[in-house]
Scaffold this motif. Structure first.
Motif, short mmCIF file in Angstrom:
data_model
loop_
_atom_site.label_atom_id
_atom_site.label_comp_id
_atom_site.label_asym_id
_atom_site.label_seq_id
_atom_site.Cartn_x
_atom_site.Cartn_y
_atom_site.Cartn_z
N ILE A 51 -51.88 44.73 26.20
CA ILE A 51 -52.17 43.34 26.52
C ILE A 51 -52.97 43.28 27.82
N GLU A 52 -54.05 42.50 27.77
CA GLU A 52 -54.88 42.33 28.96
C GLU A 52 -54.30 41.25 29.85
N SER A 53 -54.82 41.19 31.06
CA SER A 53 -54.31 40.24 32.04
C SER A 53 -54.43 38.79 31.56
N GLU A 54 -55.49 38.49 30.80
CA GLU A 54 -55.66 37.12 30.34
C GLU A 54 -54.94 36.85 29.02
N GLY A 55 -54.32 37.90 28.47
CA GLY A 55 -53.49 37.70 27.29
C GLY A 55 -53.99 38.28 25.99
N SER A 56 -55.21 38.80 25.96
CA SER A 56 -55.71 39.43 24.74
C SER A 56 -54.86 40.64 24.40
N THR A 57 -54.64 40.84 23.10
CA THR A 57 -53.77 41.92 22.66
C THR A 57 -54.44 42.83 21.65
N SER A 58 -53.94 44.05 21.55
CA SER A 58 -54.38 44.98 20.51
C SER A 58 -53.17 45.74 20.01
N TYR A 59 -53.24 46.19 18.75
CA TYR A 59 -52.10 46.86 18.13
C TYR A 59 -52.55 48.06 17.31
N ALA A 60 -51.65 49.03 17.21
CA ALA A 60 -51.86 50.12 16.28
C ALA A 60 -51.74 49.57 14.86
N ASP A 61 -52.51 50.14 13.95
CA ASP A 61 -52.47 49.66 12.57
C ASP A 61 -51.07 49.72 11.98
N SER A 62 -50.30 50.71 12.40
CA SER A 62 -48.97 50.91 11.83
C SER A 62 -47.98 49.82 12.21
N VAL A 63 -48.29 49.02 13.23
CA VAL A 63 -47.34 47.99 13.67
C VAL A 63 -47.90 46.58 13.56
N LYS A 64 -49.16 46.45 13.17
CA LYS A 64 -49.77 45.13 13.06
C LYS A 64 -48.98 44.25 12.10
N GLY A 65 -48.74 43.03 12.52
CA GLY A 65 -47.98 42.09 11.70
C GLY A 65 -46.48 42.22 11.86
N ARG A 66 -46.02 43.28 12.51
CA ARG A 66 -44.58 43.48 12.70
C ARG A 66 -44.18 43.42 14.17
N PHE A 67 -45.03 43.93 15.05
CA PHE A 67 -44.74 43.97 16.48
C PHE A 67 -45.60 42.95 17.21
N THR A 68 -45.05 42.42 18.30
CA THR A 68 -45.79 41.49 19.14
C THR A 68 -45.57 41.85 20.60
N ILE A 69 -46.67 42.04 21.33
CA ILE A 69 -46.59 42.29 22.77
C ILE A 69 -46.86 40.98 23.49
N SER A 70 -46.12 40.75 24.55
CA SER A 70 -46.31 39.55 25.35
C SER A 70 -45.88 39.84 26.78
N LYS A 71 -46.18 38.92 27.67
CA LYS A 71 -45.75 39.12 29.05
C LYS A 71 -45.41 37.80 29.69
N ASP A 72 -44.55 37.87 30.66
CA ASP A 72 -44.14 36.71 31.43
C ASP A 72 -44.45 37.03 32.89
N ASN A 73 -45.54 36.50 33.39
CA ASN A 73 -45.94 36.81 34.76
C ASN A 73 -44.91 36.34 35.78
N ALA A 74 -44.24 35.26 35.49
CA ALA A 74 -43.24 34.74 36.43
C ALA A 74 -42.05 35.69 36.56
N LYS A 75 -41.80 36.46 35.51
CA LYS A 75 -40.68 37.41 35.52
C LYS A 75 -41.13 38.85 35.71
N ASN A 76 -42.42 39.06 35.89
CA ASN A 76 -42.96 40.42 36.04
C ASN A 76 -42.49 41.32 34.89
N THR A 77 -42.53 40.79 33.70
CA THR A 77 -41.97 41.50 32.56
C THR A 77 -42.92 41.47 31.37
N VAL A 78 -43.01 42.61 30.72
CA VAL A 78 -43.76 42.74 29.47
C VAL A 78 -42.77 43.01 28.35
N TYR A 79 -43.01 42.39 27.21
CA TYR A 79 -42.09 42.50 26.09
C TYR A 79 -42.77 43.13 24.88
N LEU A 80 -41.95 43.73 24.04
CA LEU A 80 -42.41 44.19 22.73
C LEU A 80 -41.38 43.73 21.70
#
Length: 125
Positions: A51-80
């Protein structure tokens, strides 16, 4: 020195879901690119999502549609968020960040990260 701490791993049945968290000791908006990787026993480490700083994301083909990456800047946390898990998703999952250090032109599997977490085990049975 940037520190990353993963959590949320565990054991789950096939078809289930887990959400991994990665707490970053530095503001997440200081990182141009952050990502999740995994390494299964006997296999090489592979990129899962980024995930880029502005929010753009990329995924491996094997997880596309199943996994989601996100981040919460207020919590200094990245999620999967991992859904529809299969036994092939069993691995140690690692969080990575660049700490503002240039790692390549694209925030994807090609990016070179400077900082890594210790990993969290995900087991799907």
């Amino acid at each position: 020195h940037v520190q990353l701490v993963e959590s949320g791993g565990g054991s789950v049945q096939a078809g289930g879901s887990l959400r991994l968290s990665c707490f970053v000791s530095e503001y997440t908006y200081n990182h141009h690119c952050m990502g999740w990787f995994r390494q299964a026993p006997g296999k090489e480490r592979e990129a899962v999502a980024a995930i880029e700083s502005e929010g753009s994301t990329s995924y491996a083909d094997s997880v596309k549609g199943r996994f989601t990456i996100s981040k919460d800047n207020a919590k200094n946390t990245v999620y999967l968020q991992m859904n529809s898990l299969s036994t092939e998703d069993t691995a140690v999952y690692y969080c990575a960040a660049d700490g503002g250090k240039y790692g390549g032109p694209y925030c994807d599997s090609s990016y070179e990260f400077a900082y890594w977490g210790q990993g969290t085990q995900v087991t799907v049975s």
